[in-house]
Structures are given as C-alpha cells and as structure tokens.
Write an enzyme that holds these catalytic residues in place. Structure first.
Site: not given
Length: 643
Positions: A176, A346, A412, A430
């Site tokens: 910047y 993410c 489930e 991950k």
C-alpha cells in the site's frame, strides 16, 4: 493438558499493559457506513472479540485523508470530526467489557486502489503502473502533498486519543501507499523521500513522529511486510534494514508479515501454506530490533506458544482465528483449548466477502457480523427435532438446536460423522477442516443431542414419528457422466481415494474442480505422476483467487500435468482418451494406472422428495444445492435458529 503460559502471560507495548500476548490482527470488515463511519454492527463485532479475552483488539484500516484518494465504501475514515462519535462508542464499548483497542490508520492504497477515479490518477511514490490496470500510470506525490498526509496522521491520532482509543497502528505493509515509499521496486524518487533506505523510510518516520506528537503516551505499532515474496520485490534483508530505521523512529511494536498484491496468498494465507507460515518473518525482525515483534499467519494455540517460547516473537497476532472464535484467548485461559472453534482457512466469507465489498462473514461462525441479531437464545418451547445427516450442515443444526433447548436426535447412515468432510480433509493442509468434526462432536456431547451412527433413515422410518421438526441434510452424490469405461476396475471416485483406495504410480484426475485439484496435490506429494483433465479453460474456476494462487503454484511445483479445455471421452485399463476443443482432430491418450473421477456432485434429493407434503421439513446444504462448507453451515445455523 497443554499449557499456554507464554501466550497467556501479560505483555507490554509501550505504556500499555496487556493481560496476555494475544492481539487481534488488523482486518477490514466492510461494515462501516457508506461515508466510512463506525457502525453499531462493527462495534459489536470488535467488542465480542474483546469480551472473549483478546489482549488487544486492532481495527481494520481507517483512512486519515481523502485529499488525494477516496477510501472504498464500507471502510472507515477518521479524517474529520464526524468520526469522533463512532470512535468514542467503539472505545467505550470495548472498555466496558474490560478490553483494549488499537486503531489502524492508513495513508491509502496508492497503486493498489480498487476503483480508479477517471477524473484523477491514483497516487504513488513514483510513476508506477496501477496494479490491476497497468495501462493506468500513478501520479507521484509532491513533497507538499506528502507533508499534508503526515499532518493528517497527526490529526487522526489526536481524534483517536480524544475518543479514548488505547493505541495506534500504522498500516505500512502489502504494497500500500506507505510501503510503496519504503520499497525500492516502487520508489524511484531522487528527492529526500527516495534513494537510500533512510530516505525511502522518511515518509513513515515522519508519520510516526506526527502520531507521537499528536497522541503522546499512546503506543504506536507498524505493520511491515518483511519479504514481498515476488521477484524484484523486497527481500528479508531489505525488510530487516527498514525495520531498524522504523524501530529507531520510536515504534513500540512491529507486526511482521510477508506478501504483497503480487503474492497475495501471503496476505491472506490459505490452508495450503500450512501453520505459522510467517513466523520466520517475525524471527528475522527479532534478530535486528530490540522492540517487541508480533507474528501472524495461520497461528494455532500450539504454534503461537512455540513461537513465543522460542523467542521468535513477543506477541501472537490472531486474525481469522478470532473471526472463527471470538473467545480464542478466553478459552485458552479457561483451560478449554479443545472448545476453540477452528478456523479452516478457506477465506471464503471473510476475505472473499471483502473482495466484493461485502461485510465480513465466516464459514464456521455464522454469527460474525450479526453479533447482536443472531444470538442463540432459548426457544419459546422445547421441541423434538430429528436431523438426518451428520455432515457439516446437520452437525451445525444439531448444535444450535441443542443450545436453544430442543431435544435433538441426529441420524447418520455412515459410521463416522462429518459427511464428505471426513474423507475430503485427509491431506495435512486440510487438518483444520477435519478438526471441525471433532469440535462439533465435543459441543454436541454437552447438549441434549443423541447421535445415531450407521443408522440410515427413510421416509417411512419410525424414528420420524412424533418429530416436531425434521431437518434433512443428506448431502450429495458423485456425478458420473456416461463415459465408456467409467465403471472399470481402475476407476475410483475421489472420495474413495481419500478413504484409502489403492492408487497406481500414474494417475489421471478426471475433473479439475477443487476436489480434483486437492487430490492431485496430495497425490503429487506422495510421489505419483499426476495429470488433471478439465473441460473448462482453467482449474478450480469457482475457487477464491487467493487460495487458487497457492494451489496453482504448488501444483506446478509438484509436477502435475494439466490439460484444460479437454474432455475425457473413454477410459480403459491403460488410461484415458481425451479430446480437446478442436474435436476429432484434437484427440490424445494419457496413460494411467488409476483414474480418479472428480466430475463433481449432484444433490441427494431422494429423502426430501419422499417427504414432500409433510409439515415442518427443512432441507439444507448439498441436498438442496451443492455448495461450499460455509454455505451449509450458515444455512444450518439459520434453520436451527428459527425452529
């Protein structure tokens, strides 16, 4: 239980005593008014992080001037007295919960300015090309204009002090405007503000002096990109030389990071860059300055503690980790490390939203930006809620429904919670995504939630009888196009690969979306010869650009062959036949021992359709429309909040 004695130890920045070494790193929120003033929404967001035990909360950038560059709508301004009520409200709100706040001040973006005003050229240290549109050449600031900006910093600091702000941070990194002056690659001036390191730092040094004079007693920090991470940009040695000059100018803290717009993935490090990816930058500054240094970049409690223990840094800068869990520090202090909600790195709803000038959000914390509106209060009446599916959507719905006092039964079909997260998050890069599953399990264990694993549910299952609300979160199914040989013995689905299916030395990944690319990266790291075949003209086209930069670089470094603009037309035991955009004249063979099908997914709508017409059925997540983890989690939160 691990101890975090160094992270939790009191610290000092100038005259300011901090209760611990956790500092919320500066990050933009896009929550300001169109005129750049602090809003109640933004104040509530910062206050929640202070309430959670953060040693010092740093705001995102606030512009000190509109003289030569206009700040983007949604970002903050402190260039007029109109900012005083918001600044005062921010300081009072944070002080009311026992916190401390630092205001980050910016001179502007210069060559990185997002929106170019057609009536005036962007400014810079020299006549640099604009980053996004090199056909536009920046106007070098005149000496008198530099002095105006220095004076504006003093005026802004005085407003901050009057409002009760505790410290000032100077926004000097990432290429910047201030960084453009400090950097030889962008500063070709021949006056007092160019040439030697001391001259290139003169603008920054004068700013530090102006802030010190206008707000005596307030600690001053400076965020510095130690290494720009692109050829021709600043090296670590350059960064060290600059840090020495800045420290001598009277700083109380330097925030060390890496990156620039040319290496933007280091500005917002995705999961591919791994843990503590910029601690070496802090270590480099510790070697040359004698003032405190703060490390940033994918810090977990464990590697933050390790960095402080090793003397690589004095403070731990937590950015997206505090977006994901505002109680990051407080939970550590309370011996509840396992209850810290992981940041999955993410970038989708934090950085991703900022890129589109949208208010800050979070993939794993749907209350971000809605700290007042999305409170999890007890439900008016407790209900029996049945949730079908233990993926991210089902788990989040169960958590919020349980917190509201409902009795929840979650079914489930698999023997493992997590849905596609469990197999898809096998790569080490991950691991934070996989850690979310364990986090949900620990939260649900404290709630009126019963988990039934290995328990499929159909529309006529007795388990649905008497349910007041039914949440359907059955996820998605692999998409397998009608290709000759798709059912061959050498073809496996991408999730089968993640579950441990054997893979030969040569692998073709059929599909270059996120799942296919991540599998290719993992396979290449294991030593396989990998080729990605993708119909589109680029890989992972729906992936946020920040993450994609790192992904493509690492695929190239791993030697992954990429065939974009190609279609798999047939599969046999020896490999695949592919055709390009030119049809019959563009056909090729790719030899492979294993073909990994990564063509995408389709909604698993069977149960939703079978329950059609039944009252109080709430489908969510991939069974409605395949999307990212954050979309499922946020949708689940809202469904459960309304039950």
């Amino acid at each position: 239980m691990a101890l975090f004695n160094h992270v939790l130890a009191p610290g000092r920045i100038g005259t300011l005593e901090l209760p611990n070494r956790v500092i919320m790193a500066p990050m933009g929120t896009e929550m300001g008014t169109h005129d750049g003033l602090f809003t109640e929404q933004e104040i509530a967001y910062y206050t929640e992080r202070a309430r959670g035990g953060t040693g010092l909360v740093m705001t995102g950038i606030s512009a000190v001037s509109q003289d030569y560059e206009v700040i983007n709508p949604g970002l903050c301004r402190v260039d007029t007295d109109a900012s005083l009520p918001g600044l005062t409200a921010l300081a009072e709100s944070i002080h009311a919960v026992g916190g401390l706040v630092s205001l980050q001040l910016t001179a502007g973006l210069g060559r990185n300015l997002n929106v170019i005003d057609p009536d005036r050229a962007p400014i810079s240290a020299s006549d640099n090309p604009h980053y996004a549109d090199p056909s536009v050449v920046c106007r070098p600031l005149e000496v008198a204009e530099i002095q105006v900006l220095v004076r504006r910093f003093g005026e802004a600091a005085a407003r901050a002090a009057a409002a009760g702000i505790d410290a000032i941070d100077i926004h000097g990194h990432t290429g910047y405007l201030i960084d453009q002056f400090m950097s030889a690659c962008w500063n070709r001036r021949t006056d007092l503000y160019g040439g030697s390191v001391e001259n290139r730092c003169r603008f920054a040094v004068e700013i530090i002096a102006a802030v010190r004079a206008a707000a005596p007693g307030l600690p001053i920090s400076f965020r510095l990109s130690v290494n720009h991470r692109f050829p021709g940009g600043r090296t670590t040695e350059d960064g060290q030389a600059i840090a020495v000059v800045l420290a001598a100018a009277g700083l109380d803290l330097i925030i060390a990071d890496d990156g620039s717009y040319e290496a933007m993935d280091y500005v917002f490090p995705p999961y591919y860059l791994g843990d503590a990816c910029m601690v070496p930058a802090a270590r480099a500054l510790k070697d040359v300055v004698d003032i405190p240094v703060m490390a940033v970049g994918n810090l977990t409690p464990e590697n933050a503690e390790a960095a402080l223990l090793a003397g690589d840094a004095d403070f731990a800068g937590i950015g997206r980790g505090l977006i994901a869990d505002p109680e990051w520090a407080g939970k550590l202090a309370g011996g509840r490390r396992d209850d810290i909600r992981p940041c999955i790195r993410c970038n989708s709803l934090c950085v991703g939203n900022a890129f589109f000038a949208l208010p800050l959000g979070c993939a794993v914390n749907p209350q971000v930006g809605f700290e007042r509106e999305r409170r999890i209060d007890p439900a008016p009446a407790a209900k029996r809620v049945v949730i079908i599916g233990g993926g991210p959507g089902g788990l989040e719905a169960a958590r919020v429904a349980g917190l509201r006092g409902h009795t929840v039964e979650l079914y489930e079909a698999d023997t493992q919670l997590g849905g596609v997260l469990w197999p898809a998050a096998t790569p080490d890069f991950k691991k934070e995504l996989r850690a979310m599953i364990g986090w949900w399990e620990r939260q649900l264990a404290k709630l009126p939630v019963t988990l039934h694993l290995g328990h499929p549910i159909s529309a006529d299952s007795a388990e649905l009888d008497g349910a007041d609300e039914i949440v359907v979160a059955t996820g998605s199914l692999p998409l397998l196009p009608p290709i000759d040989g798709i059912d061959g013995p050498n073809v496996i689905d991408v999730l089968e690969f993640h579950r441990g299916a054997p893979v030969g030395p040569r692998v073709v990944i059929a599909g270059g979306g996120l799942s296919g690319c991540d599998a290719a990266l993992e396979l290449a790291g294991q030593g396989h010869e990998v080729t990605i075949v993708e119909l589109a003209d680029e890989l992972a086209r729906d992936m946020i650009i920040i993450n994609r930069i790192t992904l493509l670089r690492q695929l190239a470094e791993g030697g992954v062959r990429i065939l974009t603009g190609h279609t798999v037309t047939a599969i046999d035991i020896d490999g695949v036949t592919v055709s390009g955009a030119d049809g019959a004249d563009d056909v090729a063979r790719v030899d492979a021992d294993t073909v990994v099908a990564a063509f995408g997914v389709r909604p698993n709508t069977a149960l939703t359709l079978a329950l059609a017409g039944r009252a109080n059925v709430h489908p969510l997540g991939d069974c409605v429309s395949p999307a990212k983890v954050g979309d499922a989690v946020n949708a689940a939160f809202m469904v459960a909040l309304a039950l």
